[in-house]
Design an enzyme around this catalytic site. Structure first.
Site, PDB file in Angstrom:
ATOM      1  N   ASP A 186       0.857  -1.186   0.000  1.00  0.00           N
ATOM      2  CA  ASP A 186       0.000   0.000   0.000  1.00  0.00           C
ATOM      3  C   ASP A 186       0.892   1.235   0.000  1.00  0.00           C
ATOM      4  O   ASP A 186       2.125   1.115  -0.065  1.00  0.00           O
ATOM      5  CB  ASP A 186      -0.969  -0.015   1.190  1.00  0.00           C
ATOM      6  CG  ASP A 186      -2.315   0.601   0.824  1.00  0.00           C
ATOM      7  OD1 ASP A 186      -2.330   1.787   0.456  1.00  0.00           O
ATOM      8  OD2 ASP A 186      -3.344  -0.102   0.897  1.00  0.00           O
ATOM      9  N   HIS A 258      -3.088   3.063  -4.642  1.00  0.00           N
ATOM     10  CA  HIS A 258      -2.411   2.717  -3.382  1.00  0.00           C
ATOM     11  C   HIS A 258      -0.991   2.235  -3.665  1.00  0.00           C
ATOM     12  O   HIS A 258      -0.557   1.200  -3.165  1.00  0.00           O
ATOM     13  CB  HIS A 258      -3.217   1.655  -2.622  1.00  0.00           C
ATOM     14  CG  HIS A 258      -4.473   2.210  -2.004  1.00  0.00           C
ATOM     15  ND1 HIS A 258      -4.453   3.059  -0.915  1.00  0.00           N
ATOM     16  CD2 HIS A 258      -5.777   2.052  -2.333  1.00  0.00           C
ATOM     17  CE1 HIS A 258      -5.696   3.396  -0.601  1.00  0.00           C
ATOM     18  NE2 HIS A 258      -6.528   2.812  -1.445  1.00  0.00           N
ATOM     19  N   GLU A 321     -10.123   2.654  -5.063  1.00  0.00           N
ATOM     20  CA  GLU A 321      -9.767   4.036  -4.755  1.00  0.00           C
ATOM     21  C   GLU A 321      -8.648   4.588  -5.650  1.00  0.00           C
ATOM     22  O   GLU A 321      -7.638   5.091  -5.161  1.00  0.00           O
ATOM     23  CB  GLU A 321      -9.350   4.132  -3.277  1.00  0.00           C
ATOM     24  CG  GLU A 321     -10.489   3.724  -2.340  1.00  0.00           C
ATOM     25  CD  GLU A 321     -10.137   3.817  -0.867  1.00  0.00           C
ATOM     26  OE1 GLU A 321     -10.968   4.290  -0.097  1.00  0.00           O
ATOM     27  OE2 GLU A 321      -9.026   3.392  -0.475  1.00  0.00           O
ATOM     28  N   TRP A 387     -17.083  -4.110  -1.088  1.00  0.00           N
ATOM     29  CA  TRP A 387     -16.778  -3.428   0.190  1.00  0.00           C
ATOM     30  C   TRP A 387     -17.578  -2.165   0.397  1.00  0.00           C
ATOM     31  O   TRP A 387     -17.884  -1.788   1.520  1.00  0.00           O
ATOM     32  CB  TRP A 387     -15.271  -3.149   0.309  1.00  0.00           C
ATOM     33  CG  TRP A 387     -14.728  -2.060  -0.559  1.00  0.00           C
ATOM     34  CD1 TRP A 387     -14.426  -2.137  -1.889  1.00  0.00           C
ATOM     35  CD2 TRP A 387     -14.407  -0.724  -0.159  1.00  0.00           C
ATOM     36  NE1 TRP A 387     -13.938  -0.942  -2.342  1.00  0.00           N
ATOM     37  CE2 TRP A 387     -13.911  -0.044  -1.303  1.00  0.00           C
ATOM     38  CE3 TRP A 387     -14.471  -0.030   1.054  1.00  0.00           C
ATOM     39  CZ2 TRP A 387     -13.494   1.284  -1.262  1.00  0.00           C
ATOM     40  CZ3 TRP A 387     -14.050   1.303   1.080  1.00  0.00           C
ATOM     41  CH2 TRP A 387     -13.576   1.937  -0.058  1.00  0.00           C
TER      42      TRP A 387
END
Ligand code: ACM
Ligand code: ZN
Length: 517
Positions: A186, A258, A321, A387
């Site tokens: 990450d 990420h 994301e 999620w």
């Protein structure tokens, strides 16, 4: 009767007949008088040739050890355990007792492991008595409802040493989870050794410091360097440790977002090619992987090594994301779009994931990604991890793709589990153990064909606010125990669950496992 009293009474009766098993077996009947014994020994293994191989010997030796180590020997007669082949579904088992023996039947190693596990949970509650007792007519038939029963752990935001990971696997296996989703990379740290690209760990596994809790603006750091990674040897050891406990380890290599730790190590991977530090704050970051053939080749090289280490069918490739502002302003990304007739950056993300999907598929594996991978078109063989609520899972199941449910509402164990003013700082949310226990995994809106694509669920443990492993345990225990019963499909009675949980809290104390009291 008040709740406390009823729990107390239930605890007494359940421990007498040994019904403290979690997840609760599908069917458990105790009849006849109790037989007493002091020792147990596995005296017979399944006769089938496929169970007689050398690799199985390692597993049988492990099972023997599990029983002997977990169940201290006492004075009194030895009772024989017979492991016998039974025509049962994978992971299912049955236990039948008689005066002289306990027969555990299963059709796979997983089933035998779970049979031994349940038996050992049943007996461990009698540790302090002078001998063990079990009713002579005990009958258990047990099988899980879901085939994917997962727990995740983020080791990028905070690093936990190999021994902690082994303990985590002990926690999972005790509750019959069969997947460990290991979030290895990450923005704040790259934690897996990749031989071809040593800077990923030489640079990417180290950050200067960590932002002091919630001090985003103005930024304030703690001045303490954080570092750590797992060598390939560490990882192989962890995978073997998990395997005999019926847990498959699924690696997650985050892409195309990420990615700050990787970009810090190899600046050519980003659109701007700037030299960046490994991130010291939380959140989402703009410097994602630039979409071009060099980046893809880099990812393929990494994934080659990853697939060489991890035998899991699923490889998690992240996909969540992704901020697309750099892509919108990058000539190289524009070129990739025009060469491949991609209309926008969502399609560029989909293009990237599809390339990774084909590569992984050509190695006889399948990708799994967070639900953003639906945007711009889902890759052909992808599994989806839902999620952001259940929407992504529903959409993927409608498109006939396999799904693992991990909605933030019920499965994020980084959320508060009690009142904010008495709990240690957490990322937000509010997910009590009761809420987890009452989670219904399969969305009602799906029809019966679509429902079959829901393979299971997973508890996620993001560690921004969990600086050490003891804190990880505090956030996961006992919520993951509740989730285990949801996944097993026997979560019918919350009060009964709480009564059985009392014994397990004693076990956590004995093990030195932290948990929410
Ligand atoms: C996620 O929680 N960003 C998958
Ligand atoms: Zn670019």
């Amino acid at each position: 009767m008040n709740k406390v009293l009823s729990i107390l009474l239930f605890t007494i009766t359940t421990s007498v007949i040994g019904q403290s098993i979690i997840p609760k077996p599908r069917l458990l009947k105790a009849s006849g008088k109790n037989i007493e014994f002091g020792k147990i020994e596995i005296t017979s293994l399944p006769k089938k040739a496929s169970f007689q191989t050398e690799s199985f010997q390692i597993k049988w030796d492990f099972l023997r050890g599990e029983l002997i180590d977990k169940i201290p020997q006492k004075e009194g007669k030895t009772i024989n355990i017979i492991l016998a082949l039974g025509y049962l579904p994978t992971e299912a088992y049955s236990i039948q007792t008689s005066q002289k023996q306990i027969v555990i039947s299963a059709s796979s190693y997983a089933g035998f492991y779970y049979g031994v596990s349940s038996l050992s949970q049943l007996l461990e509650a009698q540790k302090n008595k002078s001998c063990y007792e079990i009713s002579e007519g005990l009958q258990i038939y047990d099988a899980p409802e879901f085939s994917y029963r997962g727990m995740h752990l983020d080791v990028s935001r905070h690093f936990f040493p190999t021994d902690s990971i082994l303990t985590y696997i002990d926690m999972l296996s005790r509750y019959k989870f069969n997947r460990f989703h290991w979030h290895l990379t990450d923005d704040q740290g790259w934690r897996i050794e990749i031989k071809k690209y040593p800077l990923l760990t030489q640079i990417g596994s180290k950050r200067r410091e960590t932002m002091l809790a919630k001090n985003f603006n103005p930024y304030k750091g703690d001045g303490k360097p954080v570092s750590g990674f797992y060598t390939q040897e560490d990882i192989r050891k962890i995978i073997e440790y998990a395997k005999v406990r019926n847990i498959e380890v699924i690696p997650e290599i985050e892409m195309p977002g990420h990615a700050t730790a990787a970009v810090a190590a190899y600046p050519f991977l980003s659109c701007k090619k700037d030299t960046l530090p490994v991130a010291t704050t939380w959140g989402v970051f703009e410097d994602v992987y630039c979409v071009n053939d060099n980046t893809l080749q880099f990812m393929f090289d990494i994934l080659e090594e990853v697939m060489d280490i991890f035998p899991s069918r699923l490889i998690h490739i992240g996909g969540d994301e992704v901020i697309k502002t750099r892509w919108d302003n990058c000539d190289i990304c524009r070129n990739t779009k025009s060469k491949n007739q991609l209309k926008n950056s969502n399609e560029l993300q989909s293009y990237f994931i599809q390339k990774i999907d084909s590569f992984i598929h050509s190695h006889n594996r399948a990708i799994i990604g967070w639900d953003e991978i639906l945007e711009g078109g889902l890759a052909e063989n992808a599994w989806v991890m839902s999620w952001r609520g259940t929407k992504g899972g529903i959409e993927a199941a409608k498109q006939k793709h396999n799904v693992v449910m991990t909605p933030g509402t019920h499965c994020y164990f980084d959320h508060y589990q009690g009142p904010v003013d008495i709990e240690p700082l957490a990322i937000g949310g509010y997910t009590t153990i009761e809420k987890v226990y009452n989670y219904k995994i399969i969305p009602e809106v799906l029809n019966s064909t679509q429902k079959q694509f829901i393979q299971g669920a997973q508890g996620n443990v993001w560690t921004e606010y969990m600086p050490n492993f003891s804190h990880v345990q505090y956030m996961t225990l006992p919520r993951m125990v509740a989730l285990s019963e949801v996944l097993w499909g026997t979560n019918v009675d919350y009060i009964d669950f709480l009564a059985r949980l009392e014994h397990h809290k004693t076990y956590f104390k004995q093990q030195g496992w932290n948990y929410k009291k």
